[in-house]
Design an enzyme around this catalytic site. Structure first.
Site, PDB file in Angstrom:
ATOM      1  CG  HIS A 235      30.721  36.062  46.343  1.00 12.07           C
ATOM      2  ND1 HIS A 235      31.298  36.003  45.091  1.00 12.07           N
ATOM      3  CD2 HIS A 235      31.262  35.039  47.055  1.00 12.07           C
ATOM      4  CE1 HIS A 235      32.134  34.978  45.048  1.00 12.07           C
ATOM      5  NE2 HIS A 235      32.129  34.379  46.222  1.00 12.07           N
ATOM      6  N   PRO A 236      31.838  39.085  45.018  1.00 11.38           N
ATOM      7  CG  PRO A 236      34.160  39.192  44.825  1.00 11.38           C
ATOM      8  CD  PRO A 236      33.073  38.651  45.695  1.00 11.38           C
TER       9      PRO A 236
END
Length: 340
Positions: free
Chosen positions: A83-84
């Site tokens: 996930h960013p």
């Protein structure tokens, strides 16, 4: 202000260490008047989303306690996940529920970011309705470059933190805080498709202003989407953030994603919610999938949405745990318009 109610959905960059996640849960639950409604962990994403709501002073105190616990337990140098993210407490949104407007909530978020930044000695950026300039309004703009690019970002005069030191804190990174409206975090399961296909579908779904990103502009202005591979599920997903349920109705997004998937020779295998969903979004989805002639009751619409979107594909969907208004009722938090 003491009678006003808010929701917060802090996202922490930890999805595997149960001891740390339980400790953060305990901290978020430690203040009377603030109720922890839900916790959603993703080991592959390396992320946990908590949903809590209640009276303003209690929620703010609980969030500060959660931040302290995260500071003691999460080390971004060891983080793994797709996930960013920018930091240990990656994003800290506040959402007004009743007794206050968005402007009031934006001020609360600024004060909260200032207080945590000063106490922990870490950088904080403001976003959404709390942003001080248009460059920092979108979370994706602030987070561009990720944790790995943060040290260089902090050296750039255009990216001086709103609060806290202009200093790279390796164990923490940086945090983003702001007031916003409801957001639905929602992952669509790709059946028989690759990561590359998931990325292509996401690019054709999400809205991209002219000259930005790798898409020419999808049909849903209220939608952001990326494709990723979830090893724990053994499949690719289209990970969506729905910012506007009117511009990006879940049923229409899902049906369009199914059409795009068929063009690549694959299908969809349901979807999953991350965190909670507003009742009105579930009811709208249910109406889109409702086929019977008789007028549906609320329960009928919820069930039609669950079946149409495949929300139980990866596990049971419990309405009183996953629909915001019903979860608030279960917690004894009364919000106007939430009554059954």
């Amino acid at each position: 202000m003491s009678t006003a109610l808010i929701e917060s959905v802090p996202n922490f960059s930890e999805g595997r260490n149960r001891e740390s996640l339980d400790a953060i849960s305990a901290a978020l639950s430690s203040v009377p008047g603030a109720a922890l409604l839900h916790r959603d962990s993703g080991p592959d994403a390396g992320r946990t989303v908590y949903s809590l709501a209640g009276e303003v002073p209690a929620v703010l105190a609980a969030l500060k306690a959660g931040a302290r616990e995260a500071f003691a337990r999460i080390d971004m140098r060891l983080h793994e996940g797709n996930h960013p993210r920018l930091g240990a407490l990656d994003v800290l949104p506040l959402i007004p529920l009743s007794g206050m407007n968005m402007e009031d909530c934006a001020g609360l978020a600024r004060d909260l970011a200032r207080d945590i930044a000063q106490e922990l000695g870490v950088p904080f950026y403001l976003y959404a309705q709390s942003a001080r300039n248009s460059q920092r309004r979108a979370l994706s703009d602030i987070r561009r470059g990720g944790y790995e690019g943060l040290e260089a970002k902090l050296a750039d005069d255009e990216w001086i933190p709103d609060f806290g030191p202009r200093l790279f804190v390796p164990s923490w990174g940086a945090s983003v805080c702001g007031a916003r409206d409801f957001l639905i975090a929602w992952n669509i399961n790709l059946e028989g498709g690759s990561l590359e296909i998931a990325k292509k579908i996401a690019a054709r779904l999400r809205f991209s202003p002219q000259g930005r990103g790798d898409a020419t502009g999808g049909p849903f202005p209220g939608l952001k989407a990326i494709g990723w591979w979830m090893e724990g599920y053994g499949r690719a997903q289209i990970s969506c953030n729905v910012y506007d349920i009117h511009a990006a109705p879940l049923a229409q997004v899902y049906l369009h994603a199914r059409k795009l998937a068929s063009e690549y020779g694959c299908g969809l295998g349901g979807s999953e919610l991350i965190g909670l969903i507003p009742l009105r979004a579930m009811e709208a989805s249910g109406r889109a999938f409702w086929k019977a002639k008789e007028k549906p009751e609320r329960g009928d619409l919820i069930q039609a949405a669950v079946e149409g979107l495949g929300l139980d594909a990866l596990g049971p969907f419990r309405a009183r745990e996953r629909i915001l208004e019903l979860a608030l009722q279960e917690a004894g938090i009364g919000v106007p318009g939430c009554a059954e």
